[in-house]
Motif scaffolding. Sequence first.
Motif, short mmCIF file in Angstrom:
data_model
loop_
_atom_site.label_atom_id
_atom_site.label_comp_id
_atom_site.label_asym_id
_atom_site.label_seq_id
_atom_site.Cartn_x
_atom_site.Cartn_y
_atom_site.Cartn_z
N MET A 6 -35.40 -19.64 -20.47
CA MET A 6 -36.24 -18.60 -21.01
C MET A 6 -36.36 -18.80 -22.51
O MET A 6 -35.36 -18.93 -23.21
CB MET A 6 -35.62 -17.23 -20.68
N ASN A 7 -37.59 -18.82 -22.98
CA ASN A 7 -37.76 -18.99 -24.43
C ASN A 7 -37.59 -17.65 -25.15
O ASN A 7 -37.48 -16.60 -24.52
CB ASN A 7 -39.12 -19.65 -24.73
N ALA A 8 -37.60 -17.70 -26.46
CA ALA A 8 -37.36 -16.50 -27.26
C ALA A 8 -38.41 -15.43 -27.00
O ALA A 8 -38.08 -14.23 -26.90
CB ALA A 8 -37.32 -16.86 -28.74
N HIS A 9 -39.65 -15.83 -26.88
CA HIS A 9 -40.72 -14.85 -26.65
C HIS A 9 -40.51 -14.13 -25.32
O HIS A 9 -40.64 -12.90 -25.25
CB HIS A 9 -42.10 -15.55 -26.66
N GLU A 10 -40.17 -14.85 -24.28
CA GLU A 10 -39.92 -14.24 -22.97
C GLU A 10 -38.71 -13.31 -23.02
O GLU A 10 -38.72 -12.24 -22.41
CB GLU A 10 -39.72 -15.31 -21.91
N ALA A 11 -37.68 -13.72 -23.74
CA ALA A 11 -36.47 -12.90 -23.85
C ALA A 11 -36.76 -11.60 -24.58
O ALA A 11 -36.31 -10.52 -24.17
CB ALA A 11 -35.36 -13.68 -24.56
N ILE A 12 -37.53 -11.70 -25.65
CA ILE A 12 -37.89 -10.50 -26.42
C ILE A 12 -38.77 -9.59 -25.57
O ILE A 12 -38.58 -8.37 -25.55
CB ILE A 12 -38.58 -10.88 -27.74
N SER A 13 -39.70 -10.15 -24.86
CA SER A 13 -40.58 -9.36 -24.00
C SER A 13 -39.79 -8.66 -22.91
O SER A 13 -40.02 -7.48 -22.62
CB SER A 13 -41.66 -10.24 -23.38
N ALA A 14 -38.86 -9.36 -22.29
CA ALA A 14 -38.04 -8.77 -21.23
C ALA A 14 -37.18 -7.63 -21.78
O ALA A 14 -37.05 -6.57 -21.16
CB ALA A 14 -37.17 -9.83 -20.58
N HIS A 15 -36.63 -7.84 -22.97
CA HIS A 15 -35.80 -6.82 -23.60
C HIS A 15 -36.64 -5.58 -23.94
O HIS A 15 -36.22 -4.44 -23.67
CB HIS A 15 -35.14 -7.38 -24.86
N SER A 16 -37.81 -5.81 -24.49
CA SER A 16 -38.70 -4.70 -24.84
C SER A 16 -39.12 -3.92 -23.60
O SER A 16 -39.17 -2.68 -23.61
CB SER A 16 -39.95 -5.22 -25.56
N LYS A 17 -39.42 -4.64 -22.52
CA LYS A 17 -39.81 -3.98 -21.28
C LYS A 17 -38.66 -3.12 -20.75
O LYS A 17 -38.88 -1.99 -20.30
CB LYS A 17 -40.22 -5.02 -20.24
N LYS A 18 -37.44 -3.65 -20.81
CA LYS A 18 -36.29 -2.91 -20.33
C LYS A 18 -36.08 -1.63 -21.16
O LYS A 18 -35.81 -0.57 -20.61
CB LYS A 18 -35.04 -3.79 -20.38
N GLN A 19 -36.22 -1.73 -22.48
CA GLN A 19 -36.07 -0.56 -23.33
C GLN A 19 -37.17 0.47 -23.04
O GLN A 19 -36.90 1.67 -22.98
CB GLN A 19 -36.11 -0.95 -24.81
#
Length: 83
Positions: A1-14
């Motif tokens: 998982m690249n940084a963009h995907e990780a940030i997107s997943a984290h944002s979605k979870k929040q």
Amino acid sequence: MNAHEAISAHSKKQFEHLQQFYKLDQQREMAIEEALSLCKAGQPYTVDEINLITKKINEHAKEGISPVRVYVTPEMVQTYATK
């Protein structure tokens, strides 16, 4: 998982966490309004439903970034109703 995907997943979870908080908080506010209405009308009321939802909110807060809420006493409702 690249940084963009990780940030997107984290944002979605929040976002999902906060959406659940808002849903519970609205339910709590409705329960508070019901207790206030009954109190103002001189009818019997309880804070059981309010505090049940408060417990859910506080448990939910342990899993993320949402705030906690204080438990409500009958005296708190009475005091607010007389203002």
